[in-house]
Design a protein around this motif. Structure first.
Motif, PDB file in Angstrom:
ATOM      1  N   UNK A   1      56.403  36.865   3.676  1.00 34.77           N
ATOM      2  CA  UNK A   1      57.682  37.179   4.288  1.00 34.77           C
ATOM      3  C   UNK A   1      58.878  36.622   3.543  1.00 34.77           C
ATOM      4  N   UNK A   2      58.681  36.115   2.359  1.00 38.60           N
ATOM      5  CA  UNK A   2      59.819  35.607   1.590  1.00 38.60           C
ATOM      6  C   UNK A   2      60.596  36.742   0.932  1.00 38.60           C
ATOM      7  N   UNK A   3      59.904  37.812   0.556  1.00 42.28           N
ATOM      8  CA  UNK A   3      60.549  39.015   0.038  1.00 42.28           C
ATOM      9  C   UNK A   3      60.071  40.195   0.874  1.00 42.28           C
ATOM     10  N   UNK A   4      61.028  40.935   1.442  1.00 39.92           N
ATOM     11  CA  UNK A   4      60.688  42.022   2.355  1.00 39.92           C
ATOM     12  C   UNK A   4      61.088  43.373   1.768  1.00 39.92           C
ATOM     13  N   UNK A   5      60.363  44.411   2.184  1.00 40.41           N
ATOM     14  CA  UNK A   5      60.654  45.774   1.732  1.00 40.41           C
ATOM     15  C   UNK A   5      60.448  46.729   2.903  1.00 40.41           C
ATOM     16  N   UNK A   6      61.403  47.622   3.117  1.00 40.63           N
ATOM     17  CA  UNK A   6      61.250  48.640   4.151  1.00 40.63           C
ATOM     18  C   UNK A   6      60.200  49.646   3.696  1.00 40.63           C
ATOM     19  N   UNK A   7      59.112  49.745   4.448  1.00 45.43           N
ATOM     20  CA  UNK A   7      58.009  50.609   4.024  1.00 45.43           C
ATOM     21  C   UNK A   7      57.835  51.829   4.913  1.00 45.43           C
ATOM     22  N   UNK A   8      58.459  51.846   6.084  1.00 44.64           N
ATOM     23  CA  UNK A   8      58.443  53.007   6.971  1.00 44.64           C
ATOM     24  C   UNK A   8      59.682  52.958   7.838  1.00 44.64           C
ATOM     25  N   UNK A   9      60.397  54.078   7.941  1.00 48.42           N
ATOM     26  CA  UNK A   9      61.623  54.109   8.718  1.00 48.42           C
ATOM     27  C   UNK A   9      62.620  55.080   8.092  1.00 48.42           C
ATOM     28  N   UNK A  10      63.862  55.117   8.582  1.00 47.40           N
ATOM     29  CA  UNK A  10      64.388  54.291   9.669  1.00 47.40           C
ATOM     30  C   UNK A  10      64.104  54.899  11.044  1.00 47.40           C
ATOM     31  N   UNK A  11      63.404  54.160  11.875  1.00 46.53           N
ATOM     32  CA  UNK A  11      63.182  54.512  13.268  1.00 46.53           C
ATOM     33  C   UNK A  11      62.686  53.259  13.978  1.00 46.53           C
ATOM     34  N   UNK A  12      62.739  53.288  15.291  1.00 42.25           N
ATOM     35  CA  UNK A  12      62.335  52.122  16.072  1.00 42.25           C
ATOM     36  C   UNK A  12      60.820  51.986  16.092  1.00 42.25           C
ATOM     37  N   UNK A  13      60.334  50.792  15.772  1.00 46.93           N
ATOM     38  CA  UNK A  13      58.906  50.482  15.824  1.00 46.93           C
ATOM     39  C   UNK A  13      58.689  49.430  16.903  1.00 46.93           C
ATOM     40  N   UNK A  14      57.834  49.725  17.863  1.00 49.06           N
ATOM     41  CA  UNK A  14      57.632  48.814  18.994  1.00 49.06           C
ATOM     42  C   UNK A  14      56.376  47.967  18.877  1.00 49.06           C
ATOM     43  N   UNK A  15      55.391  48.389  18.071  1.00 50.40           N
ATOM     44  CA  UNK A  15      54.150  47.626  17.936  1.00 50.40           C
ATOM     45  C   UNK A  15      53.477  48.006  16.630  1.00 50.40           C
TER      46      UNK A  15
END
Length: 323
Positions: free
Chosen positions: A220-234
């Protein structure tokens, strides 16, 4: 509304959690110790009725061939098409995480015990009969806990700054003895949410947010958006793939898969869910990835033994009756 549901509802309705401003920290935990005594009246018995007001986690522990449900009334266990429950130690479990040897959890002890409140981070290898202190006993509660299947690599979401642990995502790579803060570089969402950890590689984690799934290969030190943009609840991991629930246009509730390494995306058909009944927890059996379960905001519980081709309703509104 319970605290757990407030956290989930906050993600759905857009309550913001800042993700910056805390420095990295390492904290030395005292030697792990037993914190609850074996109670002679503890038994696992078949439940004639189940009536849960709150579901606070699900999972498939590696030391049992069963689906565990964590609630404010202790553990409920679904095994061989029957429901079971414990007769003692009905603790209010939060942040439930199944691991190879049993489960990790946080929460509040049942009334009348000598356990400290809050529980901090505890582990059980005997269906909750005894609890072992991992970290922060009597100091913290965690609504979101995640770990590799081995249980060695653990992540917690701390919702307030304190002297022992930084606000935000913190992780341990040594069974909870020491802790560091995830720096979340390149994280641009305005919310923090549920964490999932790769079952075999504890360096790999993902987080559900209002903006999609953020993915990391370095704790979690470097993050990347891998799916989206939309709300993810679980979300949860199924091997290298992430199994997640999204809320998209017209409030449709979906169960999808994403492979961050290959970019492959997929969809798993699920029973229809009303827009006010989103998915809250997802679990995949690490020993059999065809076995999937998920819960909803209204405490429905579904299970599939063939990776979504067919679904069984195990709980409806948190209830079921057995002969």
């Amino acid at each position: 509304m319970t605290v757990q549901k407030k956290v989930i509802f906050a993600l759905i309705t857009g309550m913001l959690l800042a993700a910056a401003g805390c420095s990295s920290n390492s904290w030395e935990q005292k030697k792990t110790q037993q914190i609850s005594k074996v109670q002679p009246k503890f038994e696992i018995v078949q439940a004639k009725t189940i009536n849960l007001k709150v579901i606070q986690g699900i999972g498939f522990p590696g030391n049992d061939n069963a689906l565990y449900v964590a609630s404010d009334k202790g553990l409920k266990i679904f095994k061989d098409s029957k429901w079971y429950e414990t007769t003692a130690d009905l603790n209010n479990y939060l942040g439930f995480q199944a691991i190879e040897t049993g489960f990790l959890a946080s929460g509040h002890p049942r009334k009348g015990t000598d356990l400290k409140d809050p529980l901090g981070l505890v582990e059980s290898t005997d269906k909750g009969k005894t609890l072992k202190n991992i970290a922060f006993y009597g100091k913290n509660n965690f609504h979101f806990i995640s770990a590799s299947f081995s249980g060695k690599d653990i992540y917690v979401l701390n919702e307030q700054q304190d002297k022992d642990l930084n606000y935000g995502v913190n992780y341990s790579t040594d069974d909870g003895k020491t802790w560091k803060k995830s720096t979340l570089k390149n994280f641009k969402s305005d919310s923090l949410g549920m964490i999932a950890v790769h079952p075999k590689n504890g360096d790999i984690m993902a987080m559900a947010t209002r903006a999609g799934i953020y993915y990391s290969e370095d704790n979690g030190n470097t993050m990347k958006l891998t799916a989206g943009p939309f709300m993810v609840t679980a979300l949860t991991f199924s091997g290298d793939r992430i199994l997640y629930s999204s809320v998209v246009e017209n409030y449709n509730i979906l169960l999808n898969t994403a492979n961050p390494k290959t970019g492959e995306q997929g969809n798993i058909a699920i029973p229809f869910l009303d827009q006010d009944n989103p998915i809250t927890y997802i679990a995949v059996n690490p020993k059999n990835e065809n076995q999937i379960a998920f819960t909803t905001y209204k405490n429905d519980l579904y299970e599939s033994l063939d990776r979504g081709k067919n679904w069984s309703t195990l709980l409806k509104d948190g209830k079921i009756e057995q002969e």
